[in-house]
Design a protein around this motif. Sequence first.
Motif, PDB file in Angstrom:
ATOM      1  N   GLU A  79      38.592  16.413  29.091  1.00 51.33           N
ATOM      2  CA  GLU A  79      39.398  15.559  29.965  1.00 51.33           C
ATOM      3  C   GLU A  79      39.213  15.962  31.424  1.00 51.33           C
ATOM      4  OE1 GLU A  79      43.040  15.104  26.715  1.00 51.33           O
ATOM      5  OE2 GLU A  79      43.446  15.761  28.760  1.00 51.33           O
ATOM      6  N   GLY A  80      39.713  15.113  32.316  1.00 48.42           N
ATOM      7  CA  GLY A  80      39.748  15.476  33.720  1.00 48.42           C
ATOM      8  C   GLY A  80      40.963  16.325  34.019  1.00 48.42           C
ATOM      9  N   PRO A  81      40.936  17.060  35.146  1.00 48.40           N
ATOM     10  CA  PRO A  81      42.112  17.866  35.524  1.00 48.40           C
ATOM     11  C   PRO A  81      43.323  16.980  35.798  1.00 48.40           C
ATOM     12  CG  PRO A  81      40.157  18.513  36.772  1.00 48.40           C
ATOM     13  CD  PRO A  81      39.814  17.235  36.075  1.00 48.40           C
ATOM     14  N   LYS A  82      44.495  17.513  35.499  1.00 46.05           N
ATOM     15  CA  LYS A  82      45.752  16.819  35.786  1.00 46.05           C
ATOM     16  C   LYS A  82      46.682  17.759  36.532  1.00 46.05           C
ATOM     17  CE  LYS A  82      45.615  13.665  31.845  1.00 46.05           C
ATOM     18  NZ  LYS A  82      46.264  13.232  30.589  1.00 46.05           N
ATOM     19  N   GLN A  91      31.735  19.829  38.687  1.00 45.16           N
ATOM     20  CA  GLN A  91      32.305  21.006  38.043  1.00 45.16           C
ATOM     21  C   GLN A  91      31.200  21.769  37.338  1.00 45.16           C
ATOM     22  OE1 GLN A  91      35.370  20.266  35.124  1.00 45.16           O
ATOM     23  NE2 GLN A  91      35.853  22.426  34.915  1.00 45.16           N
ATOM     24  N   TYR A 146      46.475  22.756  38.734  1.00 50.04           N
ATOM     25  CA  TYR A 146      45.962  21.688  37.888  1.00 50.04           C
ATOM     26  C   TYR A 146      45.584  22.267  36.537  1.00 50.04           C
ATOM     27  CZ  TYR A 146      45.638  18.215  41.633  1.00 50.04           C
ATOM     28  OH  TYR A 146      45.932  17.317  42.633  1.00 50.04           O
ATOM     29  N   ARG A 147      45.684  21.444  35.506  1.00 46.94           N
ATOM     30  CA  ARG A 147      45.336  21.857  34.159  1.00 46.94           C
ATOM     31  C   ARG A 147      44.318  20.884  33.582  1.00 46.94           C
ATOM     32  NH1 ARG A 147      50.000  22.706  29.685  1.00 46.94           N
ATOM     33  NH2 ARG A 147      50.154  20.436  29.754  1.00 46.94           N
ATOM     34  N   GLN A 148      43.322  21.446  32.896  1.00 44.89           N
ATOM     35  CA  GLN A 148      42.267  20.622  32.310  1.00 44.89           C
ATOM     36  C   GLN A 148      42.083  20.977  30.842  1.00 44.89           C
ATOM     37  OE1 GLN A 148      38.300  21.288  33.888  1.00 44.89           O
ATOM     38  NE2 GLN A 148      37.626  19.242  33.334  1.00 44.89           N
ATOM     39  N   HIS A 149      42.405  20.038  29.977  1.00 42.69           N
ATOM     40  CA  HIS A 149      42.117  20.211  28.559  1.00 42.69           C
ATOM     41  C   HIS A 149      40.666  19.828  28.304  1.00 42.69           C
ATOM     42  CE1 HIS A 149      46.609  19.985  27.982  1.00 42.69           C
ATOM     43  NE2 HIS A 149      46.288  21.047  27.231  1.00 42.69           N
ATOM     44  N   PHE A 153      33.326  14.499  38.483  1.00 38.43           N
ATOM     45  CA  PHE A 153      34.644  13.883  38.434  1.00 38.43           C
ATOM     46  C   PHE A 153      34.906  13.075  39.695  1.00 38.43           C
ATOM     47  CE2 PHE A 153      36.498  15.418  34.628  1.00 38.43           C
ATOM     48  CZ  PHE A 153      35.964  16.678  34.409  1.00 38.43           C
TER      49      PHE A 153
END
Lengths: 114, 113
Positions: free
Chosen positions: B42-45, A37, B36-39, A90
């Motif tokens: 953190e990793g994307p969820k 990323q 997908y959402r990434q805070h 990732f």
Amino acid sequence: EAAVTQSPRNKVTVTGGNVTLSCRQTNSHNYMYWYRQDTGHGLRLIHYSYGAGNLQIGDVPDGYKATRTTQEDFFLLLELASPSQTSLYFCASSDGGGRVNTLYFGAGTRLSVL
Amino acid sequence: QQKVQQSPESLSVPEGGMASLNCTSSDRNFQYFWWYRQHSGEGPKALMSIFSDGDKKEGRFTAHLNKASLHVSLHIRDSQPSDSALYFCAASEHDSGYNKLTFGKGTVLLVSP
């Protein structure tokens, strides 16, 4: 929820150094992936695998090797690290079956190549 | 050329407001879409997937897909500060099996109290 664990979380190396990033998933998933990323590029696929001993080339594979030793473990190898490989990496896994095939990501490894 | 394009790059909405994110694919092979959402940190969820024309609603989140134009949108109703994150659109040629996703660059959403 599916569990994907990456190590280390942070890594600093020098140009020309060797780096190994580790990923373990405990979900019994068939597929595993390595993404990087970068700001302005989103997530880009480096390598992926659909089982132990299998390796497939992704979209940005240059400078990277990968190895899937077991169903659980997937490694990303940088044998001659360069500053352009400074990134957030990732690992992800997915089941590979069924109509909705969600990727489960680890928390990431931040790599700096000086 | 980026095969999955997202807009806007960033978006700011007040708490309780509606956030609308857009995504377009330039590759006609990409027929299946995910959000997908990434805070931060953190990793994307995965938030949701959409494979058929029309709307798909999950709680406060509604995705809309128009396959003819390869355009998908995500609407977040009653936005909360916890929705502040980086949102990725991802597309695939397949809805099952090996799931090689192509991601967009993302939209940063900021929800202010």
